[in-house]
Design a protein around this motif. Sequence first.
Motif, PDB file in Angstrom:
ATOM      1  N   ALA A 199       1.115  -1.581   0.101  1.00 34.81           N
ATOM      2  CA  ALA A 199      -0.527   0.056  -0.406  1.00 34.81           C
ATOM      3  C   ALA A 199       1.248   1.044   0.096  1.00 34.81           C
ATOM      4  O   ALA A 199       0.594   2.768  -0.773  1.00 34.81           O
ATOM      5  N   CYS A 200       2.068   1.036   0.311  1.00 36.94           N
ATOM      6  CA  CYS A 200       3.193   2.215   0.886  1.00 36.94           C
ATOM      7  C   CYS A 200       4.679   2.209   1.513  1.00 36.94           C
ATOM      8  O   CYS A 200       4.387   0.622   1.824  1.00 36.94           O
ATOM      9  N   PHE A 201       5.031   2.577   1.193  1.00 42.07           N
ATOM     10  CA  PHE A 201       6.311   2.326   1.532  1.00 42.07           C
ATOM     11  C   PHE A 201       6.666   3.591   2.604  1.00 42.07           C
ATOM     12  O   PHE A 201       7.028   5.461   2.544  1.00 42.07           O
ATOM     13  N   LEU A 202       6.913   3.094   4.131  1.00 41.85           N
ATOM     14  CA  LEU A 202       7.591   3.834   5.189  1.00 41.85           C
ATOM     15  C   LEU A 202       8.902   4.144   4.942  1.00 41.85           C
ATOM     16  O   LEU A 202       9.709   2.920   4.588  1.00 41.85           O
ATOM     17  N   LEU A 203       9.691   4.792   5.935  1.00 43.15           N
ATOM     18  CA  LEU A 203      11.067   5.273   6.290  1.00 43.15           C
ATOM     19  C   LEU A 203      11.506   4.768   6.873  1.00 43.15           C
ATOM     20  O   LEU A 203      11.301   5.042   8.254  1.00 43.15           O
ATOM     21  N   SER A 204      11.966   3.957   7.353  1.00 45.71           N
ATOM     22  CA  SER A 204      13.334   3.338   9.042  1.00 45.71           C
ATOM     23  C   SER A 204      14.332   4.480   9.367  1.00 45.71           C
ATOM     24  O   SER A 204      14.464   5.629   8.693  1.00 45.71           O
ATOM     25  N   GLY A 205      13.667   4.422  10.452  1.00 38.45           N
ATOM     26  CA  GLY A 205      14.872   5.479  11.237  1.00 38.45           C
ATOM     27  C   GLY A 205      15.980   5.716  10.803  1.00 38.45           C
ATOM     28  O   GLY A 205      17.652   6.329  10.701  1.00 38.45           O
ATOM     29  N   GLY A 206      16.869   4.350   9.801  1.00 36.42           N
ATOM     30  CA  GLY A 206      18.054   4.035   9.355  1.00 36.42           C
ATOM     31  C   GLY A 206      19.370   4.501  10.636  1.00 36.42           C
ATOM     32  O   GLY A 206      20.307   5.252  10.790  1.00 36.42           O
ATOM     33  N   THR A 207      20.337   3.131  10.771  1.00 38.80           N
ATOM     34  CA  THR A 207      21.267   2.828  11.750  1.00 38.80           C
ATOM     35  C   THR A 207      22.831   3.105  10.983  1.00 38.80           C
ATOM     36  O   THR A 207      23.436   3.315  11.608  1.00 38.80           O
ATOM     37  N   GLU A 453      13.480  12.299  15.598  1.00 40.81           N
ATOM     38  CA  GLU A 453      13.905  12.039  13.860  1.00 40.81           C
ATOM     39  C   GLU A 453      15.160  11.202  14.060  1.00 40.81           C
ATOM     40  O   GLU A 453      16.327  12.294  14.620  1.00 40.81           O
ATOM     41  N   LYS A 454      15.659  10.787  13.474  1.00 33.89           N
ATOM     42  CA  LYS A 454      16.555   9.178  13.469  1.00 33.89           C
ATOM     43  C   LYS A 454      17.838   9.701  12.823  1.00 33.89           C
ATOM     44  O   LYS A 454      17.106  10.307  12.046  1.00 33.89           O
ATOM     45  N   ILE A 455      18.927   9.789  13.309  1.00 39.21           N
ATOM     46  CA  ILE A 455      20.040  10.348  12.889  1.00 39.21           C
ATOM     47  C   ILE A 455      21.357   8.804  12.718  1.00 39.21           C
ATOM     48  O   ILE A 455      21.380   8.762  13.938  1.00 39.21           O
ATOM     49  N   SER A 456      21.164   8.592  11.453  1.00 39.05           N
ATOM     50  CA  SER A 456      22.390   7.756  11.712  1.00 39.05           C
ATOM     51  C   SER A 456      23.679   7.823  11.403  1.00 39.05           C
ATOM     52  O   SER A 456      24.246   9.054  10.860  1.00 39.05           O
ATOM     53  N   ALA A 457      24.509   7.613  12.425  1.00 39.14           N
ATOM     54  CA  ALA A 457      25.620   7.883  12.672  1.00 39.14           C
ATOM     55  C   ALA A 457      27.027   7.482  11.859  1.00 39.14           C
ATOM     56  O   ALA A 457      27.821   8.635  11.354  1.00 39.14           O
ATOM     57  N   GLY A 512      24.066  18.702   0.450  1.00 41.63           N
ATOM     58  CA  GLY A 512      22.507  18.321   0.087  1.00 41.63           C
ATOM     59  C   GLY A 512      21.727  17.324   1.455  1.00 41.63           C
ATOM     60  O   GLY A 512      20.100  16.615   0.665  1.00 41.63           O
ATOM     61  N   ILE A 513      21.732  16.964   2.786  1.00 40.39           N
ATOM     62  CA  ILE A 513      21.067  16.553   4.097  1.00 40.39           C
ATOM     63  C   ILE A 513      20.399  17.014   4.554  1.00 40.39           C
ATOM     64  O   ILE A 513      19.949  18.678   4.424  1.00 40.39           O
ATOM     65  N   ALA A 514      19.447  17.038   4.995  1.00 41.58           N
ATOM     66  CA  ALA A 514      17.993  16.913   6.067  1.00 41.58           C
ATOM     67  C   ALA A 514      18.675  17.935   6.727  1.00 41.58           C
ATOM     68  O   ALA A 514      20.023  17.132   7.348  1.00 41.58           O
ATOM     69  N   ALA A 515      18.295  19.184   7.384  1.00 49.02           N
ATOM     70  CA  ALA A 515      18.593  19.937   7.970  1.00 49.02           C
ATOM     71  C   ALA A 515      18.977  19.429   9.777  1.00 49.02           C
ATOM     72  O   ALA A 515      19.907  19.885  10.413  1.00 49.02           O
ATOM     73  N   PHE A 516      17.943  18.642   9.510  1.00 51.38           N
ATOM     74  CA  PHE A 516      17.841  17.945  11.240  1.00 51.38           C
ATOM     75  C   PHE A 516      19.100  17.018  11.818  1.00 51.38           C
ATOM     76  O   PHE A 516      19.005  17.136  13.061  1.00 51.38           O
ATOM     77  N   LYS A 517      20.082  16.819  10.439  1.00 53.09           N
ATOM     78  CA  LYS A 517      21.162  16.113  11.041  1.00 53.09           C
ATOM     79  C   LYS A 517      22.200  16.324  11.052  1.00 53.09           C
ATOM     80  O   LYS A 517      23.419  15.888  11.029  1.00 53.09           O
ATOM     81  N   LEU A 518      21.555  17.545  10.964  1.00 53.24           N
ATOM     82  CA  LEU A 518      23.198  18.793  10.687  1.00 53.24           C
ATOM     83  C   LEU A 518      24.018  18.534  12.404  1.00 53.24           C
ATOM     84  O   LEU A 518      22.971  18.688  13.027  1.00 53.24           O
ATOM     85  N   PRO A 519      25.069  18.863  12.434  1.00 53.66           N
ATOM     86  CA  PRO A 519      25.491  18.215  13.866  1.00 53.66           C
ATOM     87  C   PRO A 519      25.442  19.487  14.288  1.00 53.66           C
ATOM     88  O   PRO A 519      25.818  20.933  13.557  1.00 53.66           O
TER      89      PRO A 519
END
Length: 556
Positions: A199-207, A453-457, A512-519
């Motif tokens: 039905a849809c694709f959701l996104l994982s938190g991505g570790t 919001e999950k950020i992969s180290a 071009g990464i999302a702003a919430f991932k900035l250190p």
Amino acid sequence: MTHPTREGTVPWPAELAAEFRAKGYWEDRALGAYVHDTADRLPEKTALVDGAVGMTYRELADRMDAGAERLLALGLRPDDRVLVQLPNSWQFAVLTLACFRAGIIPVMALPAHRRYELAFLADLAEVRALVVPDRIKEFDHRELAAEVAEAVPSVEWTLVSGDAGPAGTPLEPLLAPGDHPAGARARLDAAAPDPDSPACFLLSGGTTGLPKLITRTHNDYAYNVRVCSEAAGLTEETVYLGTLPASHNFPLACPGILGAFFAGGTAVMLPSPSPARVFATVEAERVTIAAAVPAVAQRWIEYQQEAGGTQLASLAVLQVGGSRMPDELARKVRPVLGAQLQQVFGMAEGLINMTRVDDPDDVVCTTQGRPVSEADEVRIVDELGRDLPDGEAGAILTRGPYTPRGYYRAPEANERAFTDGGWYASGDVVERRPDGNLVVQGRDKDMINRGGEKISAEEIESLVYRLEEVTMVAAVAMPDPVLGERLCLYVTLRPGAELTLERVQEALRSYGIAAFKLPERLVVVEELPTTKVGKINKKELRADIAARQAALAESR
């Protein structure tokens, strides 16, 4: 040519699927059918509110079907994937339902994503269309979409909400009411998607880098919505407020806007969790249930304490999830906001836990709830995979009728995340109390949870290594009283080199990464601590940054 979705999905074993049907968990109906159920029962009831825009269930069902047929007439086909990057709006809700109805599969991206994430997702899913807003604040999403379309060969259309510009196709006309609703319904009923199809694709938190795609089928997602709606007590009287990005599983289907539609309630769309806007909307629309992450709930509590008033008089339940809510904050919800707290701990990969609205305060304020379905299986295991008794913290494993058996086109990730027997390992460390409620203790994976919001180290580290000044880097979570965690970088530098946080942020933005991932903090050290086997000792670094933060707080 794009590949059929089934080539990348991992199905449930046939015997389990048969069991889920026999027990009534899977009803073998596509998601759009549930909206028609409600429209047949309550045609003039308000289904959806977005600012000045309101829709009855009759109009919602009409726009859903008309939208589905127009998407197909445009050239999209059942089983095609489209990347959706819309803010909370009536357009998001109607487009999503139209895709469900047509058998087109939306890939639920976030408004905060940028070229780096979107191009990866579009390529992985082989999307044929991008669906974007014209602008959000000062950012032009049409330009971003053009960059993604140029980079991904499968993209043929860009659908734009608002001013489409010269290169886009206007979205709103595609979602307008139809001329012959009964005919459209009959045609779409006859060609309804296979309930076992995605039905849809959701996104994982991505570790371990960029997000993975989570395949949710019509059967499993409908069950997800139904059991979450029951646990949250949704009825025809429900007015649900969505302020978290609706492409997240939590505000979409736990029970979310889909739960409101299934129950015959009203879904209110709001693109911002700003307390002033939220409180005014709750008062105007008589909102009864809202969802937030802990940082947002804290802002609402502080606003109410400062402003006072009775704007939240109608709010009966506040759901809080995305990350663990501190116990002391949980205890403030009912006294300050006047609403019953419902803690939610779950994952887009399946398992959802909730406290119940009639639970005692001890459960509501100190646990993250228990499974919403009788069919959810949960194990708590040690590092060797041995089951632990109640009261001992360990890694959580789960499986059940709405927990998929694997990510889309990700065999290596599936090897790591799914064990023999179909158990999903989320990476969360929890303790199960004797009453069955879970207490989240942390994570066993390398991930930063910034306000939900999950950020992969690993992802951030791989990008920072592109800087010529850097010789070694470690991304770790640093504690934060508002967001729970923020991202801190530890680096070692080449001889004579200098590096600032601003330089790192500028470089990451250029990728071009999302702003919430900035250190948000940079610590330059002469060397990074290592374990006995030579790995960077992140446990020691997390302790170090926690001590630095505590010392900084004391000095203020």
